[in-house]
Enzyme design. Structure first.
Site, mmCIF file in Angstrom:
data_model
loop_
_atom_site.group_PDB
_atom_site.id
_atom_site.type_symbol
_atom_site.label_atom_id
_atom_site.label_comp_id
_atom_site.label_asym_id
_atom_site.label_seq_id
_atom_site.Cartn_x
_atom_site.Cartn_y
_atom_site.Cartn_z
ATOM 1 N N SER A 142 -10.732 29.191 -36.825
ATOM 2 C CA SER A 142 -9.743 30.106 -37.421
ATOM 3 C C SER A 142 -9.137 30.927 -36.300
ATOM 4 C CB SER A 142 -10.443 31.040 -38.403
ATOM 5 O OG SER A 142 -9.570 32.087 -38.813
ATOM 6 N N TYR A 155 -17.536 36.372 -40.680
ATOM 7 C CA TYR A 155 -16.556 35.279 -40.540
ATOM 8 C C TYR A 155 -16.083 35.188 -39.091
ATOM 9 C CZ TYR A 155 -12.509 32.367 -41.917
ATOM 10 O OH TYR A 155 -11.580 31.356 -42.055
HETATM 11 N N1 LIG Z 1 -6.610 29.562 -45.738
HETATM 12 C C1 LIG Z 1 -6.670 30.295 -44.663
HETATM 13 O O1 LIG Z 1 -5.935 31.294 -44.521
HETATM 14 C C2 LIG Z 1 -7.602 29.924 -43.534
HETATM 15 C C3 LIG Z 1 -7.427 30.563 -42.294
HETATM 16 C C4 LIG Z 1 -8.260 30.242 -41.243
HETATM 17 C C5 LIG Z 1 -9.268 29.297 -41.424
HETATM 18 N N2 LIG Z 1 -9.412 28.713 -42.634
HETATM 19 C C6 LIG Z 1 -10.501 27.754 -42.767
HETATM 20 O O2 LIG Z 1 -10.001 26.540 -43.278
HETATM 21 C C7 LIG Z 1 -11.062 25.834 -43.925
HETATM 22 C C8 LIG Z 1 -10.562 25.312 -45.259
HETATM 23 O O3 LIG Z 1 -10.265 26.415 -46.079
HETATM 24 P P1 LIG Z 1 -9.091 26.429 -47.161
HETATM 25 O O4 LIG Z 1 -8.172 27.511 -46.768
HETATM 26 O O5 LIG Z 1 -8.573 25.066 -47.379
HETATM 27 O O6 LIG Z 1 -9.913 26.989 -48.421
HETATM 28 P P2 LIG Z 1 -10.376 26.317 -49.791
HETATM 29 O O7 LIG Z 1 -11.226 27.337 -50.447
HETATM 30 O O8 LIG Z 1 -9.183 25.783 -50.518
HETATM 31 O O9 LIG Z 1 -11.269 25.071 -49.326
HETATM 32 C C9 LIG Z 1 -12.569 25.204 -48.845
HETATM 33 C C10 LIG Z 1 -13.440 24.152 -49.523
HETATM 34 O O10 LIG Z 1 -14.740 24.194 -48.914
HETATM 35 C C11 LIG Z 1 -15.684 23.955 -49.955
HETATM 36 N N3 LIG Z 1 -16.998 24.466 -49.573
HETATM 37 C C12 LIG Z 1 -17.362 25.764 -49.407
HETATM 38 N N4 LIG Z 1 -18.663 25.839 -49.081
HETATM 39 C C13 LIG Z 1 -19.138 24.565 -49.040
HETATM 40 C C14 LIG Z 1 -20.399 24.000 -48.778
HETATM 41 N N5 LIG Z 1 -21.471 24.771 -48.500
HETATM 42 N N6 LIG Z 1 -20.533 22.665 -48.810
HETATM 43 C C15 LIG Z 1 -19.454 21.871 -49.115
HETATM 44 N N7 LIG Z 1 -18.243 22.357 -49.392
HETATM 45 C C16 LIG Z 1 -18.079 23.681 -49.360
HETATM 46 C C17 LIG Z 1 -15.108 24.690 -51.147
HETATM 47 O O11 LIG Z 1 -15.685 24.242 -52.375
HETATM 48 C C18 LIG Z 1 -13.629 24.394 -51.027
HETATM 49 O O12 LIG Z 1 -13.266 23.227 -51.751
HETATM 50 C C19 LIG Z 1 -12.238 26.813 -43.998
HETATM 51 O O13 LIG Z 1 -13.155 26.530 -42.964
HETATM 52 C C20 LIG Z 1 -11.578 28.151 -43.765
HETATM 53 O O14 LIG Z 1 -12.466 29.109 -43.195
HETATM 54 C C21 LIG Z 1 -8.606 28.990 -43.690
#
Ligand SMILES: NC(=O)c1ccc[n+]([C@@H]2O[C@H](COP(=O)([O-])OP(=O)(O)OC[C@H]3O[C@@H](n4cnc5c(N)ncnc54)[C@H](O)[C@@H]3O)[C@@H](O)[C@H]2O)c1
Length: 245
Positions: A142, A155
């Site tokens: 991130s 985080y």
């Molecule tokens: N959306 C943002 O602004 C953002 C910014 C920086 C980083 N990220 C990172 O991007 C990645 C994807 O996030 P996203 O934004 O698509 O969110 P999201 O919530 O849509 O997707 C995350 C998915 O991970 C799954 N998950 C969570 N814990 C789990 C576990 N223990 N085992 C298996 N699956 C699990 C959830 O069920 C969900 O489907 C994450 O690592 C998040 O930290 C997101």
């Protein structure tokens, strides 16, 4: 021919947000995808959606913090598709709370998924890559692994850890045809971002909007394909200018 023609890609967090957008783009580039997630309902739905496009897709329900379940994901992938070429190590969770109020259990849970879980998936992925003599691992860190943010200590710590884990693994496997890189998203419009803060996050982003999951997927495709063939141990920050400030 697609950029990932006949490649087998495991995508954790593959049923929502960035992971699901990446799965859609990967199958459009010829990949076979294994969607890994806790969420069975969304998992069945995305698997069905991709199969309706004539793609080869498999949903495997698993918790990335459970070593046996992670090992099962990889054995099921190999028994279904024969090998693993690409792993998008992307599942993650967030917690936002003043640090003095966060419980140790909340800290452990966040670091457990966002760092320990990333390690467990990488650990199994590397074993498969070594068997094949090649492989590509893309970790989702991130921009909050680069910069601090009040109320995001767990985080920030976990995502900073993913960035240096990526450097470490990139170096360790660089001479064995295995590449390891990380995606550093900014604020992306996915279910992880609470609806009530979306406007505030847009206004503090230099481009004055949230990123789209599809924009992240294109960066993942770059890192997962031969387009980034001389890139390892590195990060790609896709954040609308946030960390340039
Ligand atoms: N959306 C943002 O602004 C953002 C910014 C920086 C980083 N990220 C990172 O991007 C990645 C994807 O996030 P996203 O934004 O698509 O969110 P999201 O919530 O849509 O997707 C995350 C998915 O991970 C799954 N998950 C969570 N814990 C789990 C576990 N223990 N085992 C298996 N699956 C699990 C959830 O069920 C969900 O489907 C994450 O690592 C998040 O930290 C997101």
């Amino acid at each position: 021919m697609g950029k990932l023609q006949d490649k087998v890609a495991v995508i954790t967090g593959g049923v929502s947000g960035i992971g699901a957008a990446t799965a859609r783009l990967f199958v459009s580039e010829g990949a076979k995808v294994v969607l890994v997630d806790l969420n069975e309902e969304k998992g069945q739905a995305v698997e069905a959606e991709l199969k309706a496009l004539n793609a080869e897709a498999l949903f495997v329900q698993a918790d990335i913090t459970n070593e046996e379940q992670v090992q099962h994901v990889f054995s099921q992938t190999v028994s279904t598709f024969g090998r693993v070429d690409i792993v998008f190590n992307n599942a993650g969770i967030g917690v936002t709370k003043p640090t003095e109020e966060i419980t140790y259990a909340e800290w452990r849970k966040t670091v457990g998924v966002d760092l320990d879980g990333v390690f467990l998936v990488a650990h199994s992925a590397l074993k498969e890559f070594l068997k094949n003599g090649s492989g590509v691992l893309v970790n989702t860190a991130s921009m909050y692994g680069w910069v601090g943010a009040p109320g995001n200590a767990a985080y920030n710590a976990a995502k900073g850890g993913v960035i240096n884990l990526t450097r470490s693994l990139g170096l360790e496997y660089a001479d064995r045809n295995i590449r390891v890189n990380a995606l550093c998203p900014g604020f992306i419009d996915t279910p992880i971002i609470p609806a009530e803060i979306k406007n505030d996050l847009s206004s503090i982003t230099p481009m004055k909007r949230l990123g789209k999951a599809e924009e992240m997927a294109k960066a993942v495709l770059f890192m997962a394909s031969d387009d980034s063939s001389f890139m390892t141990g590195n990060t790609l920050t896709v954040d609308g200018g946030f960390t340039a400030q």
